[in-house]
Design an enzyme around this catalytic site. Structure first.
Site: not given
Ligand code: CP
Length: 312
Positions: A64-65, A92, A114, A142
């Site tokens: 999603r993100t 590496k 992320r 998040h």
């Molecule tokens: N909600 C969410 O962060 O989903 P993903 O891990 O698929 O990005």
């Protein structure tokens, strides 16, 4: 597309909702309102970030993100580069900072990061000149998920203040829970955390929320139930009894659902463990906002990308 309010956004980075003021949160939501309509057009594009470059830097898997940031940038006419740890020189031994500074040297305006380490986005923001947007750092935060959840609740109920929101399940491992807690409490919602003591320590009460270990004691009182994914990859076996026992006490099952408020709103950040924390019939049912969350995430991320670049 600029939001007409007098409020001036000054943040070049979006790292955590803990840092944001109520005015800043409301400004993101209202900017998202302005961008939401773009996704309904036959040509889903505005020139707001034309000439800007976004790098989607993901050191953990995401559906999603990652897609949402890429689409949001593309709808704002920015160029998008996808960076994947698995095929990069980090294998590496190159550090995150060296990786980012090398990519930045090619002319980048926004890093979306992320990373499994809490604080990674904040650290990166101190070593690069461009904007950094936290797309999830360990169990810390998040922020765009917290904002899109807030946006979706406000859209559904017309307000956030006064709502009773239960966040249920694997709280201790959840960055989504922490971002939701910061955003919801700032905006005046009552937050009730529900889960087994091993996944929900009492220390969460310091954040101004209730900590409850008996789901059935609150299920009939709440307006929103936000079910979290059981993060099997992060849980130690001593923290978790059995899947069957978790579902029996903390799963959103059909038996439990009939005891909810008639207009209860069901949320889940995804990815879901169907049949474990949430039954498929409820996840796909009329009171589920799960795909609405995903759709709103696009407008919210467009707003965030637009705002951080205005502060550069
Ligand atoms: N909600 C969410 O962060 O989903 P993903 O891990 O698929 O990005």
């Amino acid at each position: 597309m600029a939001n007409k309010s007098a409020f001036r956004w000054k943040r070049k980075h979006l790292l955590a909702l803990e840092d944001l003021t109520v005015d800043e949160i409301m400004h993101v939501l209202s900017q998202a309102d302005a961008f939401k309509e773009v996704s309904t057009r036959s040509v889903k594009k505005v020139p707001a970030l034309r000439g800007k470059v976004l790098v989607n830097c993901f050191f953990e898997d995401s559906t999603r993100t990652r897609t949402s940031f890429a689409l949001a940038a593309s709808r704002l006419s920015a160029d998008v580069v996808d960076f994947s740890e698995k095929t990069s020189s980090t294998s590496k031994g190159e550090t995150l900072i060296d990786t980012a500074r090398n990519i930045e040297a090619m002319g980048v305006d926004i890093f979306v990061l992320r990373h499994p380490a809490a604080g990674a986005a904040e650290t990166l923001s101190r070593h690069v000149k461009c904007s950094v947007v936290n797309a999830g750092d360990g169990a810390h935060e998040h922020p765009t998920q917290g904002l899109l959840d807030l946006y979706t609740m406000r859209e559904r109920f017309g307000k956030v203040a006064g709502l009773k929101v239960a966040i249920v399940g694997d709280i201790v491992n959840s960055r989504v829970a922490r971002s939701n807690i910061w955003a919801l409490t700032k905006l005046g919602a009552e937050v009730i955390l529900v889960g087994p003591p091993t996944l929900l320590p009492k220390t969460f009460e310091k954040l101004g929320v209730k900590v409850i270990h008996d789901f059935d004691s609150v299920i009939g009182q709440v307006d929103v139930i936000n079910m979290l994914r059981v993060q099997f990859e992060r849980i130690k076996s001593s923290q978790f009894p059995t899947v069957r026992e978790f579902t029996r006490f903390f799963g959103l099952t059909a038996e439990r659902f009939v005891r909810c408020k008639k207009d209860v709103f069901i949320m889940h950040p995804g990815p879901m463990n169907r049949g474990i924390e949430i039954s498929s019939a409820i996840a796909d049912g009329p009171q589920s906002g799960i795909l609405t969350q995903v759709a709103n995430g696009l407008a919210v991320r467009m707003a965030v990308l637009y705002l951080v670049t205005q502060a550069q």
